[in-house]
Design an enzyme around this catalytic site. Structure first.
Site, short mmCIF file in Angstrom:
data_model
loop_
_atom_site.label_atom_id
_atom_site.label_comp_id
_atom_site.label_asym_id
_atom_site.label_seq_id
_atom_site.Cartn_x
_atom_site.Cartn_y
_atom_site.Cartn_z
N LYS A 153 0.89 -1.25 0.09
CA LYS A 153 -0.05 -0.05 0.01
C LYS A 153 0.84 1.22 0.09
O LYS A 153 2.07 1.33 0.60
CB LYS A 153 -0.94 -0.14 1.32
CG LYS A 153 -1.94 0.94 1.31
CD LYS A 153 -2.79 0.62 2.77
CE LYS A 153 -3.96 1.87 2.91
NZ LYS A 153 -4.70 1.29 4.03
N SER A 191 -9.37 0.93 3.17
CA SER A 191 -8.79 1.72 2.10
C SER A 191 -7.36 0.97 1.55
O SER A 191 -6.82 1.66 0.66
CB SER A 191 -8.18 3.02 3.09
OG SER A 191 -7.08 2.63 3.95
N SER A 249 -9.55 -1.43 7.45
CA SER A 249 -8.96 -1.06 6.05
C SER A 249 -8.32 -2.69 5.32
O SER A 249 -7.90 -2.72 4.21
CB SER A 249 -8.04 0.07 5.84
OG SER A 249 -8.55 1.12 6.29
#
Length: 402
Positions: A38, A115, A139
């Site tokens: 990420k 996310s 997330s």
């Protein structure tokens, strides 16, 4: 070694992804495996954007690589890409107005969840073997459920957060996704640090109040999965875990998270108010976070401490809480991050705030498909019970394989 750069059929990668892979070294534990991360992990020679191009423009090039990445490289895995995330991680949808939104390979008309959306999409699309993300308010767990993956939010502090952009440090964790339970367990053994608390699972608490809020189609899939699991786990005890207090628990989480954002992400946004362009929904949430008072934050932290005590008492070593990972199926991807998203976020945080408040490990396991969308089943363990959850994923795989 697969070709580089990897094909990106689901738009999982940021524009500033790696120009060349970082090859694994040393151990053979993860040799031949590839992973992506990420866009909040420091990688030497790279900049992070945290999902926002203005932040990327002002960011400094990292001088060191995050220890969590280094551990995987040392275990033989090769890093092949940097993935899109929701802007400043402040969403559960898996959308980004600046870089575009990754496609959910398992349900293309629906969002990936966020996310850690690009990481989940990349794994689900077999662009890599596994991926790192972060989980503050869901997330890892939400996109794991929506994309049909194994996902772990570890015991708070058991995977290093060094050189990872903080959001709300009281809740922030580094987590990961994989398609295969055996590989999933290996990754955990590489990354997990700190105290491991071993115990045989002898008691399962079924969070009855969290099941009754689930969409009917998803609920049916989960009950069928539990029936298949059968004697692989102790007969669950049905209990009310939060009950009518869930609204207060969710609100306490939101306030604590927002108050900590005042010290982590908000200063950059306020310092660059004339140039940072926040997407719809993200902008409004930052405004709400900025307005949280010290008195509100202190009251929320006091309640959070009570919630943590209550939840930890429910899971002594050897006890698991079972619940749907999310109460809904993934929304369709054209849903705006505005008023219509508020109900989805509210319902979902009611499920994901539990582990956050108590710092407990939680795993999401793929259990089936409803209306063309993957459905995840979650287990919350005791502090330090992460390895028990990893073993559980392997044990239950034959019963829940989709």
């Amino acid at each position: 070694m697969p070709p580089f750069p990897p094909d990106d059929p689901v738009h999982a990668l940021v524009p500033h992804t790696l120009k060349e892979p970082l090859a694994g070294r040393g151990s053979e534990l993860l040799a031949g495996r590839t992973f992506m991360v990420k866009d909040l992990f420091a990688i030497r020679g790279q900049k992070v954007s945290n999902g926002n191009p203005c932040f990327y423009e002002h960011a400094s090039t990292a001088q060191e690589t995050a220890p969590s990445i280094s551990r995987l490289l040392d275990a033989g895995a090769t890093l092949t890409g940097i993935t899109i995330c929701d802007e400043f991680f402040y969403s559960l949808l898996g959308t980004n107005v600046h870089y575009g939104s990754p496609i959910n390979p398992r349900a293309p008309r629906h969002v990936t969840g966020g996310s850690s959306c690009g990481s989940a999409a990349a794994v689900a699309a077999s662009m890599c073997d596994f991926a790192l993300g972060s989980d503050t308010g869901g997330s890892i767990r939400v996109p794991a459920s929506f994309c049909g993956l194994y996902g772990l939010r570890p015991t708070h502090g058991r995977i290093s957060l060094d050189d990872v952009t903080p959001m709300a440090p009281s809740f922030d964790t580094v987590g990961f996704f994989a398609r295969e339970p055996e590989l999933f367990r290996k990754i955990g053994h590489v990354l997990l640090d700190g105290e491991r608390v071993e115990a045989l699972v002898r008691h399962v608490v079924l969070a009855h109040d969290l099941f009754i809020h689930s969409e009917a189609s998803a609920d049916q899939v989960i009950w069928r999965a539990l029936d298949k699991i059968g004697s692989a786990l102790p007969e669950p005890e049905h209990r009310v875990v939060a009950g009518e207090e869930i609204d207060a628990w969710r609100e306490a989480f939101r306030v604590i998270q927002g108050s900590e954002i005042q010290s982590t992400l908000l200063p950059f946004i306020e310092a660059h108010a004339g140039e940072v362009d926040l997407g719809s929904g993200i902008k409004e949430r930052f405004a709400v976070a900025a307005a949280i008072t010290q008195a509100e934050a202190e009251a929320a932290r006091a309640l959070g401490a009570e919630i943590a005590t209550q939840l930890r008492a429910l899971v002594p070593p050897g006890t698991l809480i079972v619940l749907p990972t999310t109460p809904t199926l993934p929304p369709e991807h054209d849903i705006p991050d505005g008023a219509s998203f508020a109900e989805f976020r509210t319902l979902t945080l009611g499920h994901t705030c539990l582990a956050g408040h108590a710092g407990l490990p939680q795993i999401s396991i793929p259990t089936g498909v409803a209306a063309g969308c993957p459905v995840g089943l979650s287990f919350i363990a005791w502090p330090g019970g992460d390895e028990a959850l990893l073993d559980l994923a392997v044990k239950l795989a034959p019963f829940v394989k989709t």
